[in-house]
Motif scaffolding. Structure first.
Motif, PDB file in Angstrom:
ATOM      1  N   GLY A  48     -10.070  10.874  55.940  1.00  0.00           N
ATOM      2  CA  GLY A  48     -10.516  11.673  54.802  1.00  0.00           C
ATOM      3  C   GLY A  48     -12.012  11.616  54.553  1.00  0.00           C
TER       4      GLY A  48
ATOM      5  N   PHE B 139     -10.464  14.724  64.713  1.00  0.00           N
ATOM      6  CA  PHE B 139      -9.614  14.153  65.765  1.00  0.00           C
ATOM      7  C   PHE B 139      -8.177  14.672  65.623  1.00  0.00           C
ATOM      8  N   ASP B 140      -7.671  14.653  64.398  1.00  0.00           N
ATOM      9  CA  ASP B 140      -6.274  15.048  64.171  1.00  0.00           C
ATOM     10  C   ASP B 140      -6.058  16.527  64.479  1.00  0.00           C
TER      11      ASP B 140
ATOM     12  N   PRO C 169      -0.436  10.747  64.838  1.00  0.00           N
ATOM     13  CA  PRO C 169      -1.826  10.989  64.463  1.00  0.00           C
ATOM     14  C   PRO C 169      -2.703  11.212  65.693  1.00  0.00           C
TER      15      PRO C 169
ATOM     16  N   GLY D  48     -10.186   4.166  59.826  1.00  0.00           N
ATOM     17  CA  GLY D  48      -9.287   4.382  60.967  1.00  0.00           C
ATOM     18  C   GLY D  48      -9.998   4.699  62.270  1.00  0.00           C
TER      19      GLY D  48
END
Ligand code: KG4
Ligand code: ZN
Length: 338
Positions: free
Chosen positions: A140, A168-169, A180, A272
């Motif tokens: 996010g 990336f997602d 993911p 992440g």
């Protein structure tokens, strides 16, 4: 006073609880990932996330206490994420934390999720000391922060559009790599050539600490669509490696430039995307060239967890920042908004 803090994290699709001593030592770190639940939908479904948090939060808190070998009486306080994140998901953790704090007569601290990510490096590296520069790079957010002291942040720059993890997602979804996307692209890229395709690196001359990833994302989508229209196959590994290189180079370059400008010696990367192999490798090389110490948490502390929330909560409690029992969720909370 006991130094033990119980942390609770439910801002997205991980239900997590942890016990941390003195803000730095993990006694337990329980993470229940909902990835399997959301996988068929290709992304997090907020309503499903909230319902699943409700189902799992109490047993997970109990597990965190049991694994740490502590009882409610041993705790100095509780820390809970109150933003940013999905409002319904945040509210589950908040409602449980407030009820337990009231029932057990424990002080409650509200923690900013992004501040939590920064504290994951305090857990992993006992010698980390402000001032330092931190890159918070997650699904996010992509924030470049000058950490001046505990709870003292100066936001140097952030993404103008997509967060790095979000790019990336989305790219992974188009390439058919599933959700993911970050770990899937990381794995696919290992078989590919990062120089195969020259995807754009956004340059923002007026804001050297800001980022933009929508351009590279769109470039990958166009590349994919053009080949499909012509009936040509694409080499997924080359596309993944070239996209990843474009994102990683910008992240490393801007972060190190900011560190030099702020005259710090330590750079702490978290969130992440900090689990990404290519990002870690390029930071290691360029950091050494620049004479900077680059710190990463272990992968389990890069993605969402409650140990980082308990760590941040410990220092907030020490500073006397108690949350009222009507503490509400703030879905768009930013790091410098308190
Ligand atoms: O911090 P996090 O668990 O949740 C947020 O606060 O957003 O970050 C999740 C993001 C996702 O976008 C995921 O694809 C990305 O981190 N991620 C990765 C890797 N592992 C997770 N991105 C690139 N490479 C990885 N190895
Ligand atoms: Zn996160």
């Amino acid at each position: 006073m006991s130094q033990l803090i119980l942390g609770i994290e439910t801002s997205c699709d991980e239900t997590a609880a942890a016990v941390v001593a003195g803000g730095r030592r993990i006694r337990s770190n329980i993470i229940f990932s909902q990835i399997k639940l959301h996988q068929p939908f290709g992304g997090v479904v907020p309503e499903l996330a909230s319902r699943n948090h409700i189902k799992n939060i109490n047993p997970i808190i109990q597990e965190a206490l049991d694994q740490a070998g502590v009882t409610w009486e041993d705790l100095a306080g509780m820390a809970v994420t109150y933003g940013p994140g999905l409002v319904g998901a945040l509210l589950v953790g908040l409602a449980v934390a407030k009820a337990l704090a009231f029932a057990r007569r424990l002080p409650l601290v509200g923690v900013n999720h992004l501040e939590g990510h920064i504290y994951s490096n305090y857990l992993a590296h006992p010698h980390l000391k402000p001032p330092f520069v931190s890159l918070v790079v997650s699904g996010g957010h992509t924030d470049l922060v000058h950490v001046l002291g505990h709870g003292q942040y100066c936001l140097l720059g952030q993404t103008r559009d997509d967060a790095a993890g979000e790019a990336f997602d989305k790219v992974a979804r188009v390439l058919g790599l599933g959700y993911p996307g970050g770990p899937a692209i990381d794995a696919a890229a290992r078989e590919g050539n990062p120089r195969a395709i020259d995807f754009p690196r956004a340059i923002l001359p007026d804001a050297p600490a800001d980022f933009s990833f929508s351009g590279v994302k769109t470039a990958v989508l166009n590349y994919h669509n053009q080949h499909r229209q012509r009936g040509q196959d694409i080499n997924v590994a080359h596309v993944a490696a070239s996209f990843q290189a474009a994102v990683v180079e910008v992240l490393v370059e801007r972060t190190l430039a900011a560190a030099v400008k702020c005259e710090v010696e330590q750079v702490a990367v978290c969130g992440g995307v900090a689990a990404n192999t290519a990002l870690r490798e390029l930071f290691r090389i360029r950091g050494a060239e620049a004479g900077l110490e680059i710190l990463f948490p272990p992968p389990i502390l890069c993605t969402d967890n409650a140990a980082m929330i308990a760590a941040a909560g410990y220092y907030r409690l020490q500073a006397g920042c108690l949350a009222p029992l009507d503490l509400n969720a703030v879905p768009n909370l930013s790091l410098d908004s308190r």
